[in-house]
Design a protein around this motif. Structure first.
Motif, PDB file in Angstrom:
ATOM      1  N   GLU A  99       0.852  -1.185   0.000  1.00 50.46           N
ATOM      2  CA  GLU A  99       0.000   0.000   0.000  1.00 50.46           C
ATOM      3  C   GLU A  99       0.891   1.239   0.000  1.00 50.46           C
ATOM      4  O   GLU A  99       1.906   1.285   0.710  1.00 50.46           O
ATOM      5  CB  GLU A  99      -0.916  -0.009   1.222  1.00 50.46           C
ATOM      6  CG  GLU A  99      -1.842  -1.225   1.231  1.00 50.46           C
ATOM      7  CD  GLU A  99      -2.591  -1.406   2.542  1.00 50.46           C
ATOM      8  OE1 GLU A  99      -3.670  -2.034   2.520  1.00 50.46           O
ATOM      9  OE2 GLU A  99      -2.090  -0.934   3.587  1.00 50.46           O
ATOM     10  N   SER A 175      -7.328   4.050  -1.751  1.00 48.49           N
ATOM     11  CA  SER A 175      -7.265   2.874  -0.869  1.00 48.49           C
ATOM     12  C   SER A 175      -6.959   1.598  -1.637  1.00 48.49           C
ATOM     13  O   SER A 175      -7.459   0.521  -1.298  1.00 48.49           O
ATOM     14  CB  SER A 175      -8.586   2.711  -0.091  1.00 48.49           C
ATOM     15  OG  SER A 175      -8.850   3.866   0.669  1.00 48.49           O
ATOM     16  N   ALA A 177      -4.068  -1.133  -3.734  1.00 46.16           N
ATOM     17  CA  ALA A 177      -2.885  -1.883  -3.333  1.00 46.16           C
ATOM     18  C   ALA A 177      -2.339  -2.662  -4.514  1.00 46.16           C
ATOM     19  O   ALA A 177      -3.065  -2.993  -5.457  1.00 46.16           O
ATOM     20  CB  ALA A 177      -3.202  -2.826  -2.182  1.00 46.16           C
TER      21      ALA A 177
END
Length: 279
Positions: A99, A175, A177
């Motif tokens: 992340e 948000s 990844a």
């Protein structure tokens, strides 16, 4: 920017400047009785003002970074993409997630290798006259593997194989990844090479993302991730090459910004994969 960001920014501000600015702020302002109540807020405000005036970036304030975490078998990630035959949507499972805190827009980059093992015989590999790796047309491969649309893959003709590609933080700012779907990292090592954040690890085992079945690889797979938090690019190399050779490749790769703009709206998925695969 939240209060923790401001406190971080405050650490970047010279104390003499802060005191001088506070004296200027105080002159002719609020009554003495209010000073204790608002002092903390005022100091943070002054720090934010000085930070802006000095041009201190979020990168300089330490707000950009990279985090790696294990993914449980129960966790999944929503995806949606188009193929030549249908629109696919649903969820991916995974084993490990990277992340990123980084810019939501950045410049694209190009790269070239300064060193490569002599024994590798490449295919799906193309460079210009100066050695910069050229993006390859993967049209015939994107029916069921949509991530090939932006991947530069360099693979060997024999049992040894090697893959390289570039990702950008604007894809992951919502948000998102970068995921391993099947490979399970052994101990993850973190390092700093100048401005670069470096993650290295070996995958000796795998976990099937659909069935949960696990097993061991005959040849461990090595991964190196170079992240430039200010410029927003993520360079990944991985494969069955020994880690010392992969490290030599990584230390000698040249990455250079080019013209253009990469932004979040260009990506449909806030998730992508970076498994080392020879398909």
């Amino acid at each position: 920017m939240n209060r923790y960001d401001l406190l971080e920014a405050l650490n970047q501000v010279d104390e003499v400047q802060l005191e001088a600015t506070e004296r200027f702020y105080e002159s002719g302002k609020e009554p003495v009785m209010k000073r204790k109540v608002i002092k903390t807020t005022r100091v943070l405000l002054i720090a934010a003002i000085i930070t802006a005036l000095l041009g201190i970036t979020a990168y300089a304030a330490g707000l950009f970074g990279l985090r790696g975490r294990d993914v449980s078998p129960e966790e999944s990630f929503p995806v949606s993409f188009d193929t030549d035959w249908d629109e696919a949507f649903g969820a991916w499972k995974g084993t490990y997630a990277l992340e990123f805190d980084g810019p939501d827009t950045c410049q694209p980059v190009r790269y070239r290798f300064g060193w490569m093992p002599d024994y590798l015989e490449f295919f799906w590999y193309n460079t210009d006259e100066e050695g910069w790796v050229k993006r390859i047309d993967y049209t015939s491969y994107t029916d069921d593997i949509p991530w090939y649309e932006h991947v530069e893959a360099v693979r060997n003709k024999t049992e040894d194989f090697f893959i390289s590609d570039v990702y950008y933080t604007p894809q992951f700012v919502d948000s998102g990844a970068l995921l391993l779907m099947n490979q399970v990292p052994d101990q993850v090592n973190e390092d700093k090479w100048g401005e670069l954040s470096v993650h290295t690890f070996t995958c000796s085992t795998w976990r099937d993302w659909q069935t949960g079945e696990t097993g061991r690889y005959d040849i461990p797979l090595n991964h190196i991730i170079l992240f430039h938090p200010e410029q927003g690019w993520i360079f990944c190399i991985r494969g069955s090459l020994p880690m010392d050779e992969l490290m030599e490749i990584a230390r000698n790769v040249e990455v250079e910004q080019t013209e253009g703009l990469v932004e979040h709206s260009q990506f449909r998925n806030p998730y992508d994969i970076f498994d080392a695969g020879q398909g």
